[in-house]
Design a protein around this motif. Structure first.
Motif, PDB file in Angstrom:
ATOM      1  N   GLY A 146      24.604 -49.279 -46.396  1.00  0.00           N
ATOM      2  CA  GLY A 146      25.909 -49.317 -47.030  1.00  0.00           C
ATOM      3  C   GLY A 146      27.063 -49.434 -46.053  1.00  0.00           C
ATOM      4  N   GLU A 147      26.807 -49.204 -44.784  1.00  0.00           N
ATOM      5  CA  GLU A 147      27.841 -49.332 -43.765  1.00  0.00           C
ATOM      6  C   GLU A 147      27.995 -50.763 -43.266  1.00  0.00           C
ATOM      7  N   THR A 148      27.059 -51.634 -43.630  1.00  0.00           N
ATOM      8  CA  THR A 148      27.103 -53.013 -43.150  1.00  0.00           C
ATOM      9  C   THR A 148      27.859 -53.908 -44.125  1.00  0.00           C
ATOM     10  N   ASP A 149      28.322 -55.048 -43.635  1.00  0.00           N
ATOM     11  CA  ASP A 149      28.994 -56.012 -44.511  1.00  0.00           C
ATOM     12  C   ASP A 149      28.057 -56.482 -45.617  1.00  0.00           C
ATOM     13  N   ALA A 150      26.774 -56.718 -45.258  1.00  0.00           N
ATOM     14  CA  ALA A 150      25.808 -57.173 -46.247  1.00  0.00           C
ATOM     15  C   ALA A 150      25.576 -56.107 -47.315  1.00  0.00           C
ATOM     16  N   GLY A 151      25.509 -54.847 -46.888  1.00  0.00           N
ATOM     17  CA  GLY A 151      25.304 -53.760 -47.841  1.00  0.00           C
ATOM     18  C   GLY A 151      26.475 -53.617 -48.799  1.00  0.00           C
ATOM     19  N   ILE A 152      27.693 -53.699 -48.274  1.00  0.00           N
ATOM     20  CA  ILE A 152      28.890 -53.627 -49.118  1.00  0.00           C
ATOM     21  C   ILE A 152      28.903 -54.780 -50.114  1.00  0.00           C
ATOM     22  N   ALA A 153      28.605 -55.997 -49.632  1.00  0.00           N
ATOM     23  CA  ALA A 153      28.620 -57.172 -50.500  1.00  0.00           C
ATOM     24  C   ALA A 153      27.530 -57.080 -51.565  1.00  0.00           C
ATOM     25  N   PHE A 154      26.360 -56.576 -51.191  1.00  0.00           N
ATOM     26  CA  PHE A 154      25.243 -56.459 -52.133  1.00  0.00           C
ATOM     27  C   PHE A 154      25.574 -55.461 -53.241  1.00  0.00           C
ATOM     28  N   ASN A 155      26.118 -54.310 -52.854  1.00  0.00           N
ATOM     29  CA  ASN A 155      26.486 -53.309 -53.848  1.00  0.00           C
ATOM     30  C   ASN A 155      27.609 -53.824 -54.755  1.00  0.00           C
ATOM     31  N   ARG A 156      28.566 -54.526 -54.170  1.00  0.00           N
ATOM     32  CA  ARG A 156      29.672 -55.087 -54.953  1.00  0.00           C
ATOM     33  C   ARG A 156      29.149 -56.098 -55.971  1.00  0.00           C
ATOM     34  N   PHE A 157      28.196 -56.919 -55.547  1.00  0.00           N
ATOM     35  CA  PHE A 157      27.614 -57.915 -56.444  1.00  0.00           C
ATOM     36  C   PHE A 157      26.885 -57.248 -57.607  1.00  0.00           C
ATOM     37  N   LEU A 158      26.060 -56.236 -57.311  1.00  0.00           N
ATOM     38  CA  LEU A 158      25.284 -55.579 -58.361  1.00  0.00           C
ATOM     39  C   LEU A 158      26.173 -54.850 -59.366  1.00  0.00           C
ATOM     40  N   THR A 159      27.141 -54.084 -58.860  1.00  0.00           N
ATOM     41  CA  THR A 159      28.004 -53.331 -59.777  1.00  0.00           C
ATOM     42  C   THR A 159      28.869 -54.271 -60.618  1.00  0.00           C
ATOM     43  N   SER A 160      29.377 -55.343 -60.016  1.00  0.00           N
ATOM     44  CA  SER A 160      30.187 -56.295 -60.779  1.00  0.00           C
ATOM     45  C   SER A 160      29.354 -56.962 -61.859  1.00  0.00           C
ATOM     46  N   LEU A 161      28.098 -57.287 -61.534  1.00  0.00           N
ATOM     47  CA  LEU A 161      27.228 -57.990 -62.465  1.00  0.00           C
ATOM     48  C   LEU A 161      26.829 -57.108 -63.644  1.00  0.00           C
ATOM     49  N   PHE A 162      26.493 -55.832 -63.370  1.00  0.00           N
ATOM     50  CA  PHE A 162      25.899 -54.993 -64.399  1.00  0.00           C
ATOM     51  C   PHE A 162      26.844 -53.949 -64.996  1.00  0.00           C
ATOM     52  N   CYS A 163      27.888 -53.552 -64.267  1.00  0.00           N
ATOM     53  CA  CYS A 163      28.688 -52.399 -64.694  1.00  0.00           C
ATOM     54  C   CYS A 163      30.070 -52.724 -65.236  1.00  0.00           C
ATOM     55  N   THR A 164      30.531 -53.950 -65.078  1.00  0.00           N
ATOM     56  CA  THR A 164      31.923 -54.267 -65.418  1.00  0.00           C
ATOM     57  C   THR A 164      32.309 -53.889 -66.850  1.00  0.00           C
ATOM     58  N   PRO A 165      31.552 -54.293 -67.887  1.00  0.00           N
ATOM     59  CA  PRO A 165      31.992 -53.939 -69.250  1.00  0.00           C
ATOM     60  C   PRO A 165      31.958 -52.440 -69.512  1.00  0.00           C
ATOM     61  N   PHE A 166      31.009 -51.737 -68.904  1.00  0.00           N
ATOM     62  CA  PHE A 166      30.891 -50.293 -69.118  1.00  0.00           C
ATOM     63  C   PHE A 166      32.008 -49.539 -68.399  1.00  0.00           C
ATOM     64  N   PHE A 167      32.316 -49.950 -67.170  1.00  0.00           N
ATOM     65  CA  PHE A 167      33.408 -49.325 -66.433  1.00  0.00           C
ATOM     66  C   PHE A 167      34.745 -49.600 -67.126  1.00  0.00           C
ATOM     67  N   THR A 168      34.891 -50.786 -67.713  1.00  0.00           N
ATOM     68  CA  THR A 168      36.117 -51.101 -68.431  1.00  0.00           C
ATOM     69  C   THR A 168      36.299 -50.164 -69.617  1.00  0.00           C
ATOM     70  N   SER A 169      35.203 -49.869 -70.321  1.00  0.00           N
ATOM     71  CA  SER A 169      35.271 -48.916 -71.439  1.00  0.00           C
ATOM     72  C   SER A 169      35.731 -47.551 -70.959  1.00  0.00           C
TER      73      SER A 169
END
Length: 291
Positions: A146-169
């Motif tokens: 999670g400290e690497t650029d790749a780790g940050i980008a990977f986590n950002r991609f996953l959360t944006s893909l799967f969590c956006t509508p739920f976080f918006t609620s």
């Protein structure tokens, strides 16, 4: 384990991806074990309580805040990975309500309360498993990744893909009861503001509640005349993941000089700090009894 750590240390950008894959494999094969079910019940049979949309009445023993549609609401975003995040949010809520008891403080575990998708729905139990298995080797790999650029980008991609509508609620939900005796579910609902009402300010008390919530708030604010202040309260002491520090946070509160320097460095590295952003070295929020 030593060979595994050495292999991944050669290319640490793979650490977080490896950890996610390992967890998915483990938790699709192992949970049928009776002993595993006893030790990690949340992973064996995850149950997500979805917030109810209907209005609910207050608990009879709780004094309701004023019913003004313009009541101040502060939403605290946490994940119950360890005990410190909720404890810090509760301490902040207590202090705020001493200063102004009319402020509605809404503490919510945004992952387990709103996102029904694995692994996000089981973060607390996954954290427990990672910190206990193999003397914390999985947690070490996850943290380093999670400290690497790749780790940050990977986590950002996953959360944006799967969590956006739920976080918006979550970020658009009305204010909830601010009683310290209640938690963060729909049963705490007291004030019935209009459906468009949401928090006047959002406070993150977890390293994984910065990036996507900030993006969602930016979208929500662009459709209205308001801008929602966003504050990050870092609850780590000696070291902290770079995911705590986002260049679009308005205020970042840290407990030590080391983390103050890291916050400034990370925000400048990730595209530059928002104009007027403040990094404040104040300390950790604690309960009044310990003050």
């Amino acid at each position: 384990l030593n060979h595994l750590q050495y292999y991944i240390s050669l290319n640490p950008t793979n650490a977080m991806i490896f950890t996610y894959i390992t967890l998915i494999l483990l938790f699709t094969i192992v949970p049928s074990s009776h002993q595993f079910s006893k030790t990690y019940p949340m992973l064996s049979s995850p149950s997500i309580t979805q917030p109810q949309s209907s209005m609910q009445t207050s608990h009879p023993s709780i004094t309701s805040p004023p019913t003004s549609l313009h009541a101040k609401k502060i939403q605290f975003l946490i994940s119950d990975t360890g005990g410190g995040h909720r404890a810090s949010a509760l301490s902040l809520r207590t202090s705020i309500n001493k200063l102004d008891p009319t402020v509605i403080c809404d503490i919510v575990d945004i992952y387990t309360t709103y996102c029904p998708i694995f692994p996000f729905s089981s973060y607390p139990a996954i954290y427990k498993f990672m910190t206990e298995w193999g003397d914390g080797v999985l947690w070490k790999l996850f943290y380093e990744g999670g400290e690497t650029d790749a780790g940050i980008a990977f986590n950002r991609f996953l959360t944006s893909l799967f969590c956006t509508p739920f976080f918006t609620s979550c970020l658009t939900r009305p204010g909830y009861n601010n009683s310290p005796n209640l938690k963060d579910g729909p049963e705490d609902y007291v004030v019935p503001p209009p459906p468009t009402s949401r928090a006047s300010m959002v406070v993150s008390v977890h390293p994984l509640t910065q990036d996507l919530p900030l993006s969602i708030l930016q979208t929500l604010d662009s459709k209205s005349s308001k801008r929602t202040p966003f504050v990050t309260v870092c609850t780590d002491l000696g070291s902290a993941s770079r995911s705590w520090f986002h260049p679009r946070s308005d205020v970042i509160v840290v407990p030590t000089k080391v983390l103050e320097d890291k916050a400034v460095r990370v925000c400048e590295m990730e595209g530059g700090r928002r104009e007027g952003q403040r990094v404040e070295r104040i300390g950790l929020p604690i309960r009044g009894e310990f003050g």
